[in-house]
Design an enzyme around this catalytic site. Structure first.
Site, PDB file in Angstrom:
ATOM      1  N   TRP A 309      32.721  12.714 -77.166  1.00  0.00           N
ATOM      2  CA  TRP A 309      33.744  13.311 -76.303  1.00  0.00           C
ATOM      3  C   TRP A 309      33.208  14.577 -75.642  1.00  0.00           C
ATOM      4  O   TRP A 309      33.485  14.864 -74.480  1.00  0.00           O
ATOM      5  CB  TRP A 309      35.000  13.639 -77.104  1.00  0.00           C
ATOM      6  CG  TRP A 309      36.008  14.404 -76.287  1.00  0.00           C
ATOM      7  CD1 TRP A 309      36.802  13.904 -75.299  1.00  0.00           C
ATOM      8  CD2 TRP A 309      36.285  15.805 -76.349  1.00  0.00           C
ATOM      9  NE1 TRP A 309      37.571  14.907 -74.742  1.00  0.00           N
ATOM     10  CE2 TRP A 309      37.272  16.086 -75.369  1.00  0.00           C
ATOM     11  CE3 TRP A 309      35.808  16.859 -77.134  1.00  0.00           C
ATOM     12  CZ2 TRP A 309      37.791  17.368 -75.166  1.00  0.00           C
ATOM     13  CZ3 TRP A 309      36.318  18.128 -76.915  1.00  0.00           C
ATOM     14  CH2 TRP A 309      37.297  18.372 -75.946  1.00  0.00           C
ATOM     15  N   HIS A 310      32.425  15.353 -76.386  1.00  0.00           N
ATOM     16  CA  HIS A 310      31.898  16.601 -75.836  1.00  0.00           C
ATOM     17  C   HIS A 310      30.900  16.359 -74.724  1.00  0.00           C
ATOM     18  O   HIS A 310      30.696  17.218 -73.875  1.00  0.00           O
ATOM     19  CB  HIS A 310      31.242  17.446 -76.944  1.00  0.00           C
ATOM     20  CG  HIS A 310      32.224  18.274 -77.715  1.00  0.00           C
ATOM     21  ND1 HIS A 310      32.865  17.826 -78.846  1.00  0.00           N
ATOM     22  CD2 HIS A 310      32.692  19.531 -77.503  1.00  0.00           C
ATOM     23  CE1 HIS A 310      33.673  18.777 -79.303  1.00  0.00           C
ATOM     24  NE2 HIS A 310      33.591  19.814 -78.514  1.00  0.00           N
TER      25      HIS A 310
END
Lengths: 487, 325
Positions: A309-310
């Site tokens: 996600w990052h």
């Protein structure tokens, strides 16, 4: 419209004034209109995607609650969540997935997409579990999704906490003042400390070949501070903005750099995201209830998803692996990730632990900051080079000058603002941390309340002056945006 | 809520006081509190503000070699007022940008355009001018510039300290920090001081040599933009003349050493065909006299009036070549 701009300050002031001038029954409609405008300034597409996601979630929420049986409800929940997650993944990874094509897809990432997607997924899961009734008023639901204080980068609000407050909230002058104070704290964190340190940190990272090993090391150890103050500052401004309207968002940070273990840092860092992963991924996978091996696998899955996600770069994946390895190692040596309590939290040994944890945390963030593996190699090579301390001083001052000025007056203002703000920030976080070491105590997120009036006001003015000074410096040199804005 | 508003106002008071101090002391006199007298004489912001406030018909453009010329003397000699829009360190691209900005804000009649064909950097673009224009037009941008705050703090410090000293019966001790490109502040060079005041011309030439990169001459693209300027002037009845200010013989010899004179002459030739020029850049008794130069490019105050006379009149002299197309 970013929260750390003069434009936002004017916007907030106008919205607040009109909000309190309106009769109570119209206030939420006005807040919704203001939130729509706020998101509109980021681009109509962002607004369209957000409203679309809100519509989908609203529709599925009602359907799940009125499903004939649990099986149908489960399928509807899964369908709704899959739609929301696919929407998020499309915008996040379309370019990566099509990168092998001659013309890979390039899409602008809609503002706030991740954060309201997480909130919406949580809402559907809570409705399915029976933790909350579905919202039947679409304007209230839309307001909870688009609520401007938190739409850009969270804190991720649990709908079961947010929606009741939007429907009915008690506002007192004390709450409004607390909100304004949090705004000031957030501005100090973001503008003075994050953006101020970014002048040096980004100055090194953006020109790796032009700097020395000592400069690289300085940037390496300042980056965790920059990252923390950037995000904690934004979160404080979001919490403060919401408080001004009588809405209390969840705290996102609880003084993570006073932690005595990596596990503890994760409990105190971006709390709403950690809790989301815990409640909607880790627990459904079984959490720690199915033995040590399964616990480790579940942790691996959670941190891998978090790393993805990052970012979708190789360095982000490396970061994810490093984080997981750190957590596994720490679990192996010390199962207590909750941190020290009572007198144990303030011994000499505990302070040594804090220093080591900060160094360890800094090392884990190293790949997170890098764009490519080549950059990582070049950086390591730089750090290994010998450096004359006398030359470093000039180099450091040149970095701090940032193309603005290299006069004594400038350095006095620049470093003075950072040092004063760092001292105040340390006091705020230490007070907060100390309150969390007492079992059962409520965390003190606003230490100013306990101060005598005169001291409080002196601190307000020091903070305000530091913010104004650094804001002008950043405007002159050109400043960074929120690091988490692009997630 | 009224209490909150009152406290907010109280909180803002020190900031308003600081803003007041800024407005009172900032060196550009942006808000006209001191009759428009800027402490900085050759900064681009002063030039653009001058344009916006006075809408001059006759302008002078150029770098520090032109920007330090006395415009009052120019008016006295020529009989017409001229406004200096040049500034120290100006690049040709920036001056062209300033010219176009001037055409949007005033009815130009005459343009005296000082040219430096021997640039050490690629200078095609507008450079600093867009930011300067933003500050000149919008007070908010001006206020949010750290450089001006530092200038205001220094000016306040200077004036307050001097007032304290003079009230104690002492002479003023502090001078306003000198702008190193502002050669108008260089007083007459006392002969007995010699090298202490005038820079060592040999060392200066070596410094300039080290600054030159691979392409020390203005690009054809920049000359093309100058041709556009001339075409606009011709179409709008604006008189334009290009001036190549004098350089010390040591710098001329440096250009010979770098083998860039031919290319510069090519560009001068293109410009000579379309507009009048006043060229000082060749070896003669003036450029060979060390006393005529503060450094390789700049003249001391004692000599500048002569340059003004030569630029703003038709006075014949050995050190100038005038051409008309």
């Amino acid at each position: 419209m970013l929260l750390n701009t003069f434009t936002y300050l004017c916007f907030l002031a106008v919205v607040t004034a009109v909000h309190y001038l309106l009769p109570v029954k119209y206030r939420n409609y006005f807040l919704l209109a203001a939130s729509i405008y706020f998101l509109w300034t980021s681009g109509p597409i962002s607004l369209g995607i957000a409203v679309g996601a809100a519509l989908i979630t609203f529709f599925f929420g009602k359907k799940i609650a009125s499903a004939a049986d649990r099986n149908t409800a489960k399928k509807l929940t899964a369908a709704g969540i899959v739609l929301l997650v696919l929407n998020l993944c499309w915008f996040k990874y379309a370019h990566l997935i099509t990168s092998f094509l001659e013309n890979p897809i390039t899409i602008l990432f809609p503002v706030g997409l991740s954060f309201y997607t997480f909130a919406s997924v949580g809402y559907l899961a809570d409705v399915y579990k029976g933790a909350m009734e579905p919202e039947t008023d679409f304007t209230e639901w839309l307001l909870s999704v688009l609520f401007f204080p938190h739409i850009l980068s969270g804190p991720i609000a649990k709908s079961r906490n947010l929606i009741p407050q939007l429907k009915e909230r008690e506002v007192t002058p004390e709450i409004i003042v607390e909100g304004m104070r949090r705004l000031l704290i957030g501005a100090m964190f973001k503008v003075v400390l994050a953006d101020g340190l970014a002048i040096i940190v980004n100055g090194v990272y953006d020109n790796l070949n032009s700097h020395s090993g000592l400069a690289a090391l300085t940037a390496l150890f300042l980056y965790p501070l920059q990252l923390y103050f950037d995000f904690a500052g934004y979160s404080a401004m979001a919490v403060g903005s919401a408080l001004v309207f009588g809405v209390r968002l969840q705290e996102n940070f609880l003084a993570p750099y006073f932690s005595t273990g990596m596990g503890e840092i994760w409990r105190r860092w971006h709390i709403t995201l950690s809790e989301w992963f815990r409640d909607y991924l880790y627990f459904p996978l079984g959490g720690s209830r199915k033995g040590e091996s399964r616990t480790l696998i579940n942790l691996l899955i959670v941190f891998t998803v978090s790393a993805l996600w990052h970012g979708n770069t190789v360095t982000n994946l490396i970061w994810g692996v490093v984080i997981v390895a750190s957590r596994f190692l720490e679990r192996f040596f010390n199962k207590n990730s909750r941190g020290l309590t009572g007198a144990e939290a303030f011994t000499a040994k505990s302070w040594m632990k804090r220093i080591l944890v900060y160094i360890w945390w800094t090392m884990t963030l190293f790949p997170f900051r890098m764009e490519t593996v080549d950059d990582m190699k070049r950086f390591i090579q730089m750090v290994g080079e010998k450096q004359n301390l006398g030359t470093f001083k000039l180099e450091f001052l040149n970095l701090a000058a940032a193309g603005v000025s290299d006069t004594g007056t400038y350095y006095l203002i620049y470093f003075g603002s950072i040092i004063a703000s760092l001292a105040i920030a340390t006091w705020i976080d230490f007070t907060l941390y100390r309150s969390t070491t007492e079992r059962g105590a409520v965390p003190v997120t606003d230490p100013f309340e306990a101060l005598p009036v005169r001291r409080r006001w002196i601190l307000y003015w020091i903070m305000g002056l530091a913010v104004a000074a650094m804001y002008i410096i950043i405007q002159t040199g050109g400043g960074p945006s929120f690091i988490y804005q692009g997630y | 809520m009224k209490k909150i508003v009152k406290k907010l106002i109280l909180y803002c008071l020190p900031f308003l006081v600081l803003l007041g101090m800024f407005v009172a002391f900032e060196p550009y006199d942006y808000f006209g509190l001191r009759g428009g007298e800027s402490e900085y004489l050759c900064k681009p912001l002063s030039s653009v503000r001058e344009l916006l406030i006075n809408h001059p018909e006759n302008i002078v453009l150029g770098d520090s070699r032109m920007a330090n010329l006395n415009m009052d003397l120019a008016e006295e000699i020529s009989g017409e007022p001229y406004t200096m829009l040049g500034f120290g360190g100006a690049q040709t691209g920036e001056l062209i940008e300033l010219f176009w900005y001037a055409t949007e804000h005033t009815e130009l009649k005459k343009v005296v355009f000082g040219i430096n064909l021997y640039s050490t950097i690629d200078e095609q673009g507008p450079g600093r001018i867009p930011s300067i224009i933003e500050q000149a037009e919008d007070p908010a941008h001006f206020i949010l510039h750290a450089g001006h705050w530092l200038g205001a703090i220094n000016a306040a410090k200077t004036k307050i300290m001097n007032r304290v000293w003079t009230s104690l019966g002492h002479p003023e001790r502090m001078t306003f920090p000198e702008d190193p490109t502002d050669y108008s502040r260089v007083q007459n060079i006392p002969q007995e001081m010699g090298e202490k005041y005038r820079l060592n011309l040999e060392e200066y030439r070596d410094l300039i040599r080290s600054n030159f990169g691979e392409s020390p001459v203005v690009r054809q693209e920049t000359v093309d933009k100058l041709i556009e300027v001339v075409e606009y002037c011709d179409a709008n009845g604006i008189e334009i003349v290009f001036v190549y200010p004098p350089i010390h013989i040591s710098i001329y010899e440096l250009y010979e050493e770098l083998d860039i004179l031919k290319e510069a002459e090519k560009y001068k030739g293109q410009l000579r065909e379309i507009a009048p020029s006043i060229d000082f850049e060749f070896p003669n008794s003036f450029t060979e006299n060390d006393d005529n130069f503060y450094d390789g490019y700049h003249l001391p105050n004692t000599v500048k009036p002569y340059l003004v006379e030569l630029v703003f009149t038709d006075l014949p002299a050995e050190c100038v070549r005038r051409t008309t197309p």
